[in-house]
Design an enzyme around this catalytic site. Sequence first.
Site, PDB file in Angstrom:
ATOM      1  N   GLU A 199      10.885 -35.267  19.242  1.00 43.94           N
ATOM      2  CA  GLU A 199       9.471 -34.962  19.520  1.00 43.94           C
ATOM      3  C   GLU A 199       8.516 -35.386  18.388  1.00 43.94           C
ATOM      4  OE1 GLU A 199       8.556 -31.637  22.405  1.00 43.94           O
ATOM      5  OE2 GLU A 199       9.903 -30.664  20.992  1.00 43.94           O
ATOM      6  N   HIS A 259       4.956 -28.189  14.917  1.00 42.97           N
ATOM      7  CA  HIS A 259       5.350 -27.924  16.302  1.00 42.97           C
ATOM      8  C   HIS A 259       6.452 -26.871  16.304  1.00 42.97           C
ATOM      9  CE1 HIS A 259       6.595 -28.269  20.393  1.00 42.97           C
ATOM     10  NE2 HIS A 259       7.795 -28.692  20.055  1.00 42.97           N
ATOM     11  N   HIS A 319       8.588 -23.562  18.860  1.00 42.31           N
ATOM     12  CA  HIS A 319       8.844 -22.890  20.135  1.00 42.31           C
ATOM     13  C   HIS A 319       8.754 -21.376  19.927  1.00 42.31           C
ATOM     14  CE1 HIS A 319      11.583 -26.666  20.752  1.00 42.31           C
ATOM     15  NE2 HIS A 319      10.310 -26.954  20.909  1.00 42.31           N
ATOM     16  N   HIS A 340       7.327 -24.397  27.049  1.00 45.21           N
ATOM     17  CA  HIS A 340       7.904 -25.137  25.931  1.00 45.21           C
ATOM     18  C   HIS A 340       7.559 -24.537  24.572  1.00 45.21           C
ATOM     19  CE1 HIS A 340       7.859 -29.336  23.744  1.00 45.21           C
ATOM     20  NE2 HIS A 340       8.622 -28.446  23.142  1.00 45.21           N
TER      21      HIS A 340
END
Length: 247
Positions: A77, A96, A98, A166
Amino acid sequence: MSTFKDLLSDMVAANRILASQGVCDAFGHISVRNPDNPNAYLLSCARAPQLVEREDIMEFALDGTPMHGDTRKPFLERFIHGALYAERADVHCVIHSHSRSVIPFTVTPAQLRPVVHSCATIGHAVPVWDAQTSFGDTNLLIANEAMGRDFASVMGEGNSALMRGHGSTVVGASIREAVYTAVYLEVNASLQIAASGLGPITFLTEGEVEIIQSRLADAKPGEGYDRAWEYWCRQAGVEPCQPGGEG
Ligand SMILES: [Zn+2]
């Protein structure tokens, strides 16, 4: 004066903080724009943030290609990072994750908005990107440049955006600012869920968010983001560089 060595130290510290504060588990990643080359960014090879060492940090072109002939396994990603650096000259750090408390806001109509002053840097209202809208059925991960650009367009000029089913991504003008927003995005989500069970929520107004954001941006060394950074470094068991050291 910050140095490249300080930058790598702060990258390692940031990885440990994100693990220690529950933003990242085995997954999630943080990058920083190369201060000597705005068309490149630094990001570790694919491994859990808690385990990242300075030797793990790779350099990428904005299209996600590893530089210097590096053949180590990159994060799938990484396209999130390159797209945001390409679209936003003001962005120097991207995170980023989760983290769990934000996920309910990606799969319900409830919008994530700041409920407490310390969470104002997440922005007045946090948008949600849905891979389904432009790409149909996928594994929900941002696995190419087109998806990265689509996500960046949904984040717009804000500091944070969620991904349906996500996770989330935040940006900042510095590592310390982005880490602050990443930690408090998760905190706000948790508090908003708790508050929603008690009755209608009074959110921070747009004006309040702007005032708090400018106060943090004008903070002196050792205040604001630096103060949080030093505290989180100690909690994560790493020695912080001097305030503002990462530039
Ligand atoms: Zn992800």
